[in-house]
Scaffold this motif. Sequence first.
Motif: not given
Length: 112
Positions: A4-16
Amino acid sequence: MVEITEKTSTGIKPNIAGLLCYLFSWVGGLVFLLIEKDSKFVRFHAIQSIGTFIVFFVAVLIFLFIPFIGWIIDLLLYIAFVILSIFLMYKAYQGAKFKLPIIGNIAEKNNK
């Protein structure tokens, strides 16, 4: 596994983060729904996690008031909920946006 290439605002990898939405049931879903602003993938899984919990909770409440047979059905529902949650955690970890019938459509529609 899909990357998954999108970033999260939490800094956690999206799949996690998607996995964590299901790991802590509605609490995890609610936390990520409130704090995640960037990732539609994580928000989808958060909404679906909350919706899945609500459906199972209502079903358990209904059968709770039926003596014996209702209690057996409640036990089976609980087991089904745990199995479904593990499956959804696995799919989220793979990077899949697995949609449950009805709940998945609601999650997708409300994730704009």
